[in-house]
Design an enzyme around this catalytic site. Structure first.
Site, mmCIF file in Angstrom:
data_model
loop_
_atom_site.group_PDB
_atom_site.id
_atom_site.type_symbol
_atom_site.label_atom_id
_atom_site.label_comp_id
_atom_site.label_asym_id
_atom_site.label_seq_id
_atom_site.Cartn_x
_atom_site.Cartn_y
_atom_site.Cartn_z
ATOM 1 N N GLU A 284 0.507 -0.713 -0.329
ATOM 2 C CA GLU A 284 -0.045 0.147 -0.067
ATOM 3 C C GLU A 284 1.181 1.157 0.252
ATOM 4 O O GLU A 284 1.235 1.929 0.708
ATOM 5 C CB GLU A 284 -1.111 -0.161 1.180
ATOM 6 C CG GLU A 284 -1.524 0.985 1.290
ATOM 7 C CD GLU A 284 -2.565 1.376 2.228
ATOM 8 O OE1 GLU A 284 -3.256 2.343 2.593
ATOM 9 O OE2 GLU A 284 -2.425 0.794 3.402
ATOM 10 N N GLU B 188 -12.185 2.886 5.055
ATOM 11 C CA GLU B 188 -11.127 3.316 6.333
ATOM 12 C C GLU B 188 -10.883 4.724 6.490
ATOM 13 O O GLU B 188 -9.979 5.162 5.289
ATOM 14 C CB GLU B 188 -9.926 2.725 5.592
ATOM 15 C CG GLU B 188 -8.210 2.592 6.599
ATOM 16 C CD GLU B 188 -7.173 2.955 6.618
ATOM 17 O OE1 GLU B 188 -6.946 2.063 7.087
ATOM 18 O OE2 GLU B 188 -7.156 3.223 5.224
#
Length: 258
Positions: free
Chosen positions: A143, A240
């Site tokens: 990520e 998120e």
């Protein structure tokens, strides 16, 4: 239709952590993701998730000590043994939770280590992790994270992440594409999604600049969700974000998808 999961490390913070599984299910989510589940006994978490009827679809590999500034250790040459131990721990939790995807955070670039050394360490650590996860049929994710939220984060744009994936050369290595982080770094979200959808294993969303729920900032999410659907993406999209108020009060953006 896109599939959304609740990041219960950031959502439903009005509740104690074990209660957030049920809260996510009550809100309509069929799945959850957890940043770092390691302070909780894995068997208990598995029972709670099963009782709530939600699938755990993502956890992060242990990322060091955040109190000491750690935001991942995968690129740090001095911590390779610790990284390998963290892979073993992540595997134990992933197996117990029935989770098939594990995210690896690169870490912050230290001032006293050459970039080439960091890169070499990260590549070899990812190759090791990919092999270990493949033994259990799991996918490893990387990520990129923006350098405003985490100054100095080593992996910070999608082009760098995709090139890294090419170099590692593992079939079970995928991109975790967080639209908040990549928009903050100036990425062309629609362009990156269109060109690389087959290489994306997981996505996450929050609006820019506040990292609150979609609809509170500058990203026009509905066309992006439509694009993701048209591109045939079958993975999960993690909610998120830091809710602007109570979690339940800010879920209008996702109701039609649940």
């Amino acid at each position: 239709m896109p599939r959304f999961c609740a990041n219960i490390s950031m959502l439903f913070k009005e509740l104690e952590f074990p209660e957030r599984f049920e809260a996510a299910a009550h809100a309509g989510f069929k799945a959850v993701e957890i940043q770092f589940p390691y302070t909780w006994e894995k068997g208990r978490l598995a029972q709670i998730a099963q009782h709530a009827g939600v699938e755990v679809v993502l956890i992060n590999i242990p990322a060091g000590d955040p109190e000491k500034g750690d935001r991942g250790i995968a690129c740090l040459p001095s911590r390779v043994p610790e990284f390998r131990d963290s892979i073993a721990q992540a595997l134990e939790y992933a197996k117990a939770l029935g989770c098939k995807q594990v995210n690896c955070l690169a870490g912050v670039t230290p001032p006293d280590v050459q970039v080439a050394t960091l890169h070499e360490t990260y590549v070899w650590n990812l190759r090791y992790a990919a092999v270990e996860l493949a033994r259990h049929g799991m996918t490893l994710l990387v990520e990129p994270i923006n350098t405003r939220t985490i100054p100095g984060f080593y992996l910070n744009n999608s082009a760098q992440a995709l090139a890294l994936m090419d170099e590692v050369g593992a079939a079970n290595l995928k991109l975790q594409y967080d639209l908040f982080h990549m928009r903050t770094m100036g990425d062309d979200l629609a362009g990156t999604l269109t060109a690389n959808i087959a290489r994306i294993g997981h996505m996450q969303v929050a609006d820019v600049p506040g990292r609150h729920e979609p609809g509170t900032g500058e990203i026009d999410f509905p066309p992006l969700f439509d694009l993701i659907d048209r591109l045939g993406y079958k993975g999960w999209i993690g909610a998120e974000y830091a809710p602007a108020g109570r979690t339940e009060d800010g879920l209008a953006w996702v109701r039609e998808y649940l």
